[in-house]
Write an enzyme that holds these catalytic residues in place. Structure first.
Site, short mmCIF file in Angstrom:
data_model
loop_
_atom_site.label_atom_id
_atom_site.label_comp_id
_atom_site.label_asym_id
_atom_site.label_seq_id
_atom_site.Cartn_x
_atom_site.Cartn_y
_atom_site.Cartn_z
N SER A 47 0.84 -1.20 0.00
CA SER A 47 0.00 0.00 0.00
C SER A 47 0.87 1.24 0.00
O SER A 47 2.09 1.17 0.12
CB SER A 47 -0.92 0.02 1.22
OG SER A 47 -0.17 0.36 2.37
N ILE A 49 3.11 4.51 -0.22
CA ILE A 49 4.33 4.87 -0.94
C ILE A 49 5.04 3.61 -1.44
O ILE A 49 5.63 3.60 -2.52
CB ILE A 49 5.27 5.66 0.01
CG1 ILE A 49 4.58 6.95 0.46
CG2 ILE A 49 6.59 5.97 -0.64
CD1 ILE A 49 5.24 7.61 1.66
N SER A 171 11.64 10.14 7.79
CA SER A 171 10.63 11.20 7.72
C SER A 171 11.18 12.49 8.31
O SER A 171 12.05 12.47 9.18
CB SER A 171 9.39 10.78 8.52
OG SER A 171 8.51 11.87 8.64
N TYR A 198 6.90 7.35 17.07
CA TYR A 198 7.09 7.38 15.61
C TYR A 198 8.25 8.31 15.25
O TYR A 198 9.15 7.93 14.50
CB TYR A 198 5.79 7.84 14.94
CG TYR A 198 5.92 8.01 13.44
CD1 TYR A 198 5.90 6.90 12.59
CD2 TYR A 198 6.06 9.28 12.87
CE1 TYR A 198 6.03 7.06 11.22
CE2 TYR A 198 6.18 9.44 11.50
CZ TYR A 198 6.16 8.33 10.68
OH TYR A 198 6.29 8.48 9.31
N LYS A 202 11.89 7.42 13.48
CA LYS A 202 12.33 8.03 12.21
C LYS A 202 13.69 8.70 12.38
O LYS A 202 14.50 8.72 11.45
CB LYS A 202 11.26 9.00 11.70
CG LYS A 202 9.97 8.30 11.29
CD LYS A 202 10.15 7.52 10.00
CE LYS A 202 9.62 6.12 10.03
NZ LYS A 202 9.78 5.38 8.77
N SER A 233 -1.45 8.79 2.32
CA SER A 233 -1.39 7.32 2.30
C SER A 233 -2.22 6.79 3.47
O SER A 233 -2.95 7.53 4.10
CB SER A 233 0.06 6.88 2.47
OG SER A 233 0.49 7.19 3.78
N1 NAP Z 1 2.67 9.32 4.51
C1 NAP Z 1 3.51 10.26 4.88
O1 NAP Z 1 3.18 11.44 4.89
C2 NAP Z 1 4.91 9.91 5.27
C3 NAP Z 1 5.78 10.95 5.61
C4 NAP Z 1 7.08 10.65 5.99
C5 NAP Z 1 7.50 9.32 6.00
N2 NAP Z 1 6.64 8.31 5.67
C6 NAP Z 1 7.14 6.92 5.72
O2 NAP Z 1 6.82 6.24 4.52
C7 NAP Z 1 6.81 4.83 4.77
C8 NAP Z 1 5.59 4.22 4.08
O3 NAP Z 1 4.43 4.71 4.69
P1 NAP Z 1 3.09 5.09 3.90
O4 NAP Z 1 2.89 6.55 4.08
O5 NAP Z 1 3.08 4.52 2.55
O6 NAP Z 1 1.99 4.39 4.87
P2 NAP Z 1 1.08 3.09 4.65
O7 NAP Z 1 0.22 3.27 3.46
O8 NAP Z 1 0.45 2.89 5.98
O9 NAP Z 1 2.13 1.95 4.34
C9 NAP Z 1 2.89 1.34 5.36
C10 NAP Z 1 3.26 -0.05 4.93
O10 NAP Z 1 3.99 -0.69 5.99
C11 NAP Z 1 3.41 -1.97 6.20
N3 NAP Z 1 3.60 -2.51 7.55
C12 NAP Z 1 3.08 -2.03 8.70
N4 NAP Z 1 3.41 -2.84 9.72
C13 NAP Z 1 4.11 -3.86 9.20
C14 NAP Z 1 4.71 -5.03 9.74
N5 NAP Z 1 4.61 -5.32 11.04
N6 NAP Z 1 5.37 -5.87 8.91
C15 NAP Z 1 5.45 -5.60 7.60
N7 NAP Z 1 4.90 -4.52 7.03
C16 NAP Z 1 4.24 -3.66 7.81
C17 NAP Z 1 1.93 -1.76 5.91
O11 NAP Z 1 1.29 -3.00 5.75
P3 NAP Z 1 -0.30 -3.16 6.08
O12 NAP Z 1 -1.02 -2.65 4.87
O13 NAP Z 1 -0.45 -4.62 6.30
O14 NAP Z 1 -0.58 -2.33 7.29
C18 NAP Z 1 2.02 -0.93 4.66
O15 NAP Z 1 2.27 -1.71 3.53
C19 NAP Z 1 6.80 4.67 6.29
O16 NAP Z 1 8.09 4.27 6.71
C20 NAP Z 1 6.51 6.08 6.80
O17 NAP Z 1 7.09 6.31 8.05
C21 NAP Z 1 5.35 8.58 5.30
#
Ligand code: NAP
Ligand code: NAG
Ligand code: NAG
Length: 315
Positions: A47, A49, A171, A198, A202, A233
């Site tokens: 899902s 990013i 992040s 969190y 990070k 996301s």
């Molecule tokens: N969105 C933002 O604004 C933002 C900003 C800065 C940094 N980030 C970073 O970007 C990265 C991706 O996040 P995202 O925004 O794309 O959020 P997301 O849509 O919630 O994606 C997170 C992913 O991590 C997986 N995950 C969670 N727990 C897990 C576990 N125990 N084992 C394996 N996989 C697991 C989730 O799987 P499930 O679908 O099964 O939960 C999902 O595929 C993260 O590291 C986040 O900190 C995001």
């Protein structure tokens, strides 16, 4: 009067669009370097990013392994990415970073079934509180410790396939992070401490990449850590219910979409000529300075040692 109101509204909209595209939308990774023959391992690729990152790399011809904790979600993503890119070398493998046994079993299975590893992308992350299967702070384990163990177990394969890369998705939230070695691994439940955890995890991501790059010097394995932008996301799904309408509005106005959110990950995974920036922090497809506490080499080294100890790798 009505005409004036309309004109002002149009002007505001125009300004917002300008602002959005100039300050928020972020850079595109334009490089279309072919990845044919290369294997990418991506955590949390089902899902957000991660999924768009997997799609962009599959489009460039890579063999892409999505390591996800949920089989149905993982296989759905595989199906979507194959269909959209026409690349059939996209596979699901089961990995739950909240369980160190699962990380070990995954690494075992991966090393047995995959001859190569060229690009490892530590992308999976959680924003909510809770406890891991090993009794640690959930965000600390999923975002940092589980990835630490995963990378450790796959490092020899990366070295054998050099030049190869480790990309860590951190992040901008590291700015509010703290490394308190007495407490960082202890579980928390409430919203505020969970958000603090969190940010801490990070910050740990950036310090980890810094120390890893030091340790990898001379191996032709390089390592990059990044901020993807503020992305619409699933990351914010566990926010308190009363915050949802506000989040929805803010996201609609100011957050970038998951395709734009993948650009810096893709850049760090593919751009040639950035090897001298191993260990550095990227945003908007260029090197940035993280906050000074994320550049503390002594804390980075101590975090490495503490992580090894928590994982029982120090014996
Ligand atoms: N969105 C933002 O604004 C933002 C900003 C800065 C940094 N980030 C970073 O970007 C990265 C991706 O996040 P995202 O925004 O794309 O959020 P997301 O849509 O919630 O994606 C997170 C992913 O991590 C997986 N995950 C969670 N727990 C897990 C576990 N125990 N084992 C394996 N996989 C697991 C989730 O799987 P499930 O679908 O099964 O939960 C999902 O595929 C993260 O590291 C986040 O900190 C995001
Ligand atoms: C992509 O990278 C290659 C190799 O470094 C370079 O030759 C090419 O000009 C780059 N393309 C773009 C569009 O940046
Ligand atoms: C690293 O790459 C350079 C340039 O390709 C090569 O000369 C060197 O032998 C490599 N070192 C290792 C340890 O693989």
């Amino acid at each position: 009067m009505a005409a004036e109101v309309l004109a002002s509204a149009a002007l505001l909209l125009g300004l917002y669009v300008l602002f959005y595209y100039n300050f928020l939308k972020g850079a595109k990774c334009k490089n279309e370097t072919s990845l044919r023959g290369k294997t990418v391992l991506l955590t949390g690729g089902n899902s957000g990013i991660g999924k768009t990152t997997g799609l962009e790399l599959a489009r460039r011809g890579a063999r892409v392994i999505l390591a996800c904790r949920n089989k149905v979600a993982g296989e759905t993503a595989v199906y979507d990415i194959r269909r959209e890119t026409g690349n059939n070398e996209v596979l699901f493998m089961s990995l739950d970073l909240a369980s160190l046994n699962s990380v070990r079993a995954f690494a075992d299975a991966f090393l047995r079934s995959e001859p190569r590893l060229d690009i490892l992308i530590n992308n999976a992350g959680v924003l909510y509180g809770g406890i891991s299967k090993d009794g640690f702070n959930l965000a600390f384990q999923v975002n940092h410790l589980g990835h630490f163990l995963l990378t450790h177990l796959l490092l020899d394969r990366l070295k054998r396939c050099a030049p190869s890369r480790v990309v860590v998705v951190a992040s901008n939230a590291h700015r509010s992070g703290k490394i308190d070695f007495q407490n960082i691994y202890k579980p928390v439940e409430e919203h505020l401490p969970s958000f603090q955890s969190y940010c801490n995890s990070k910050l740990a991501n950036i310090l980890y990449a810094r120390e890893l790059a030091n340790r990898l010097e001379g191996t032709n394995v390089t390592c990059y850590v990044l901020h993807p932008g503020v992305v619409n996301s699933g990351l914010f799904r566990n926010l308190p219910i009363w915050l949802k309408p506000l989040l929805w509005l803010t996201a609609w106005l100011f957050f970038i979409d998951v395709t734009d959110g993948a650009q810096t990950s893709v850049y760090c995974a593919t751009q040639e000529g950035i090897e001298m920036f191993s260990g550095r922090y990227f945003a908007d497809c260029r090197v940035r300075e993280p906050k000074s506490h994320a550049r503390d080499d002594a804390v980075a080294r101590k975090l490495w040692e503490v992580s090894e100890k928590l994982l029982g790798l120090d014996a």
